[in-house]
Scaffold this motif. Structure first.
Motif, PDB file in Angstrom:
ATOM      1  N   MET A   1       8.093  34.409   7.368  1.00 20.47           N
ATOM      2  CA  MET A   1       8.980  35.393   7.566  1.00 20.47           C
ATOM      3  C   MET A   1       9.003  36.392   6.080  1.00 20.47           C
ATOM      4  SD  MET A   1      11.483  36.685   9.591  1.00 20.47           S
ATOM      5  CE  MET A   1      11.852  35.121  10.774  1.00 20.47           C
ATOM      6  N   LEU A   2       8.915  37.748   6.602  1.00 24.60           N
ATOM      7  CA  LEU A   2       8.813  38.559   5.584  1.00 24.60           C
ATOM      8  C   LEU A   2       9.966  39.786   5.552  1.00 24.60           C
ATOM      9  CD1 LEU A   2       7.278  39.811   2.675  1.00 24.60           C
ATOM     10  CD2 LEU A   2       5.569  41.009   4.551  1.00 24.60           C
ATOM     11  N   TYR A   3      10.347  40.095   4.675  1.00 21.27           N
ATOM     12  CA  TYR A   3      11.575  41.074   4.648  1.00 21.27           C
ATOM     13  C   TYR A   3      11.314  42.206   3.619  1.00 21.27           C
ATOM     14  CZ  TYR A   3      16.099  43.305   5.133  1.00 21.27           C
ATOM     15  OH  TYR A   3      17.300  44.066   5.574  1.00 21.27           O
ATOM     16  N   PRO A   4      11.239  43.420   4.117  1.00 21.18           N
ATOM     17  CA  PRO A   4      10.879  44.659   3.252  1.00 21.18           C
ATOM     18  C   PRO A   4      11.877  44.685   2.088  1.00 21.18           C
ATOM     19  CG  PRO A   4      11.704  45.410   5.414  1.00 21.18           C
ATOM     20  CD  PRO A   4      11.722  44.079   5.510  1.00 21.18           C
ATOM     21  N   THR A   5      11.145  44.685   0.990  1.00 17.38           N
ATOM     22  CA  THR A   5      12.057  44.575  -0.322  1.00 17.38           C
ATOM     23  C   THR A   5      11.843  45.971  -1.263  1.00 17.38           C
ATOM     24  OG1 THR A   5      10.077  43.716  -1.339  1.00 17.38           O
ATOM     25  CG2 THR A   5      11.650  42.430  -0.686  1.00 17.38           C
ATOM     26  N   ASN A   6      11.002  46.994  -0.761  1.00 10.05           N
ATOM     27  CA  ASN A   6      10.822  48.014  -1.630  1.00 10.05           C
ATOM     28  C   ASN A   6      11.406  49.455  -0.973  1.00 10.05           C
ATOM     29  OD1 ASN A   6       9.101  48.032   0.656  1.00 10.05           O
ATOM     30  ND2 ASN A   6       7.069  48.351  -0.604  1.00 10.05           N
ATOM     31  N   ILE A   7      12.287  49.348   0.159  1.00 11.50           N
ATOM     32  CA  ILE A   7      12.745  50.618   0.503  1.00 11.50           C
ATOM     33  C   ILE A   7      14.067  51.121  -0.312  1.00 11.50           C
ATOM     34  CG2 ILE A   7      13.641  51.663   2.756  1.00 11.50           C
ATOM     35  CD1 ILE A   7      10.797  50.741   2.990  1.00 11.50           C
ATOM     36  N   LEU A   8      13.862  52.329  -0.524  1.00 13.15           N
ATOM     37  CA  LEU A   8      15.071  53.199  -1.242  1.00 13.15           C
ATOM     38  C   LEU A   8      15.571  54.147  -0.516  1.00 13.15           C
ATOM     39  CD1 LEU A   8      12.645  53.759  -4.368  1.00 13.15           C
ATOM     40  CD2 LEU A   8      14.086  51.922  -4.241  1.00 13.15           C
ATOM     41  N   PRO A   9      16.709  54.555  -0.775  1.00 18.75           N
ATOM     42  CA  PRO A   9      17.337  55.783  -0.205  1.00 18.75           C
ATOM     43  C   PRO A   9      16.629  56.780   0.102  1.00 18.75           C
ATOM     44  CG  PRO A   9      19.013  54.742  -1.778  1.00 18.75           C
ATOM     45  CD  PRO A   9      17.419  54.081  -2.084  1.00 18.75           C
ATOM     46  N   ASP A 151      -1.942  39.572  15.903  1.00 18.20           N
ATOM     47  CA  ASP A 151      -2.235  39.114  14.566  1.00 18.20           C
ATOM     48  C   ASP A 151      -0.949  39.332  13.776  1.00 18.20           C
ATOM     49  OD1 ASP A 151      -5.253  38.905  14.691  1.00 18.20           O
ATOM     50  OD2 ASP A 151      -5.011  40.992  15.569  1.00 18.20           O
ATOM     51  N   ILE A 152       0.106  40.264  14.235  1.00 19.01           N
ATOM     52  CA  ILE A 152       1.128  40.608  13.243  1.00 19.01           C
ATOM     53  C   ILE A 152       2.271  40.892  14.317  1.00 19.01           C
ATOM     54  CG2 ILE A 152       2.303  42.093  11.520  1.00 19.01           C
ATOM     55  CD1 ILE A 152      -0.675  42.614  10.388  1.00 19.01           C
ATOM     56  N   VAL A 153       3.521  40.361  13.893  1.00 20.10           N
ATOM     57  CA  VAL A 153       4.768  40.700  14.715  1.00 20.10           C
ATOM     58  C   VAL A 153       5.606  41.231  13.532  1.00 20.10           C
ATOM     59  CG1 VAL A 153       6.652  39.855  16.198  1.00 20.10           C
ATOM     60  CG2 VAL A 153       4.411  38.881  16.447  1.00 20.10           C
ATOM     61  N   LEU A 154       6.457  42.566  14.097  1.00 14.33           N
ATOM     62  CA  LEU A 154       7.194  42.968  13.568  1.00 14.33           C
ATOM     63  C   LEU A 154       8.768  43.085  14.218  1.00 14.33           C
ATOM     64  CD1 LEU A 154       5.785  45.909  11.399  1.00 14.33           C
ATOM     65  CD2 LEU A 154       6.123  43.577  10.759  1.00 14.33           C
ATOM     66  N   THR A 155       9.855  42.952  13.959  1.00 16.06           N
ATOM     67  CA  THR A 155      10.983  43.307  14.533  1.00 16.06           C
ATOM     68  C   THR A 155      12.120  44.091  13.839  1.00 16.06           C
ATOM     69  OG1 THR A 155      12.966  42.257  15.728  1.00 16.06           O
ATOM     70  CG2 THR A 155      11.982  40.951  13.819  1.00 16.06           C
ATOM     71  N   GLY A 156      12.757  45.012  14.183  1.00 17.79           N
ATOM     72  CA  GLY A 156      13.639  45.481  13.506  1.00 17.79           C
ATOM     73  C   GLY A 156      14.740  46.104  14.359  1.00 17.79           C
ATOM     74  N   ASN A 157      15.812  46.147  13.726  1.00 17.69           N
ATOM     75  CA  ASN A 157      17.009  46.825  14.346  1.00 17.69           C
ATOM     76  C   ASN A 157      17.921  47.950  13.352  1.00 17.69           C
ATOM     77  OD1 ASN A 157      17.515  45.642  17.259  1.00 17.69           O
ATOM     78  ND2 ASN A 157      16.881  43.725  15.940  1.00 17.69           N
ATOM     79  N   ALA A 158      18.305  48.957  13.579  1.00 17.76           N
ATOM     80  CA  ALA A 158      19.068  49.832  12.722  1.00 17.76           C
ATOM     81  C   ALA A 158      20.286  49.169  12.714  1.00 17.76           C
ATOM     82  CB  ALA A 158      19.059  51.149  13.580  1.00 17.76           C
ATOM     83  N   GLU A 159      20.813  49.481  11.457  1.00 16.04           N
ATOM     84  CA  GLU A 159      22.202  48.938  11.199  1.00 16.04           C
ATOM     85  C   GLU A 159      23.567  49.166  11.988  1.00 16.04           C
ATOM     86  OE1 GLU A 159      25.277  48.422   7.316  1.00 16.04           O
ATOM     87  OE2 GLU A 159      23.201  49.594   7.195  1.00 16.04           O
ATOM     88  N   ARG A 160      23.158  50.796  12.561  1.00 16.44           N
ATOM     89  CA  ARG A 160      24.082  51.030  13.462  1.00 16.44           C
ATOM     90  C   ARG A 160      24.389  50.352  14.826  1.00 16.44           C
ATOM     91  NH1 ARG A 160      20.956  56.590  13.939  1.00 16.44           N
ATOM     92  NH2 ARG A 160      20.248  56.564  16.160  1.00 16.44           N
ATOM     93  N   TYR A 161      23.288  49.742  15.181  1.00 17.32           N
ATOM     94  CA  TYR A 161      23.105  48.659  16.397  1.00 17.32           C
ATOM     95  C   TYR A 161      23.529  47.561  16.147  1.00 17.32           C
ATOM     96  CZ  TYR A 161      20.083  53.110  17.912  1.00 17.32           C
ATOM     97  OH  TYR A 161      19.998  54.158  18.248  1.00 17.32           O
ATOM     98  N   LEU A 162      23.647  46.898  15.028  1.00 20.34           N
ATOM     99  CA  LEU A 162      23.925  45.767  14.974  1.00 20.34           C
ATOM    100  C   LEU A 162      25.306  45.024  15.389  1.00 20.34           C
ATOM    101  CD1 LEU A 162      22.353  44.847  11.318  1.00 20.34           C
ATOM    102  CD2 LEU A 162      21.406  44.658  13.513  1.00 20.34           C
TER     103      LEU A 162
END
Length: 275
Positions: A1-9, A151-162
């Motif tokens: 499991m990998l979570y993005p750590t380098n995203i800035l405003p 080979d790679i799976v990514l999942t993502g949800n915008a905060e406004r949908y959580l």
């Protein structure tokens, strides 16, 4: 499991909640590094004026300069095949998209589960990965992953949908999106149905191999490495097809490279076996 750590405003649009191209490339770069792939080439960005997503929701009409990816240094522009169920399904929940680009940077199958944060960045994913399969869904569909063997799976949800993400243990099955009055299979082009049938038939199926498998190769994509290829690097029909495609692409801009590539495959049309 990998979570993005380098995203800035600053990686997000000011009057929007979607990532800029640079933010998406940061995420892709972190994923590639985790799996041991080489770094992405230098990106070249363009800009156009667009009304931001949140601004439109608030009823405003101010324009914001939106960043988009024009190209990755040394790589050809897209010649991507695009298949989808979107034309036959009202709304966007349940949509399925499949992008096939044998000239992408990496011969990798990427499966995406998420919302418009991924959908708005198809232009980037399909340049980097040879196969991109996207499901408009808030969580990973385990059975689908087993069938597609990505080979790679990514999942993502915008905060406004959580606030209203359904429980994956209680949500309706994915296929129920296509058993409703929202779905009309007659609206989906036959070419899309054929391609998606091949995709879900499996990588080892005759349908998939004939339609897509013979076009995929692990030969390098960037022009510098292409110029260093030799006949010993050409081992399959997919290699031959790929080199011809690259030669055709570079014919006007880099005629010397195009001539060299065509000289490599001259007379090799019929005897190379597909691996």
């Amino acid at each position: 499991m990998l979570y993005p750590t380098n995203i800035l405003p600053e990686d997000y649009f000011l009057e929007d909640s979607h990532l800029k191209a640079s933010g998406t490339l940061k995420i892709i770069g972190q994923v590639l590094e985790e799996f041991g792939y080489p770094k992405l080439p230098k990106p070249l960005y363009g800009y156009h004026d667009v009304a931001g997503d949140l601004r439109k929701m608030l009823g405003g009409d101010c324009l914001e300069k939106k960043q988009y990816l024009k190209s990755l240094d040394g790589l050809p522009q897209n010649r991507v095949q695009h298949f989808s169920t979107a034309s036959g399904l009202e709304g966007n929940t349940g949509h399925l998209y499949f992008f096939f680009n044998p000239y992408a940077l990496y011969n990798v199958r990427l499966v995406l589960f998420g919302d418009s944060f991924f959908q708005r960045r198809f232009d980037i994913f399909k340049r980097v990965f040879s196969e991109v399969v996207y499901f408009r869904n808030p969580y990973i569909l385990d059975d689908v992953v087993k069938v597609l063997e990505p080979d790679i799976v990514l999942t993502g949800n915008a905060e406004r949908y959580l606030w209203h993400v359904p429980d994956c243990d209680n949500a309706k099955p994915w296929f129920m999106n296509y058993i409703s009055n929202r779905y009309d299979s007659k609206k989906i082009p036959e070419s899309d149905i054929k391609a998606l049938t091949a995709l879900f038939s499996g990588k080892s199926s005759r349908e998939y191999r004939n339609m897509f498998g013979k076009k995929l190769t692990d030969l390098p994509r960037d022009i510098e490495k292409l110029s260093m290829l030799s006949e010993n690097d050409i081992k399959t029909n997919a290699d031959i097809s790929f080199i011809k495609g690259m030669a055709d692409y570079y014919e006007k801009e880099h005629p010397g490279v195009a001539y060299y590539l065509m000289s490599l495959v001259k007379g090799l049309d019929s005897y190379k076996s597909v691996g």
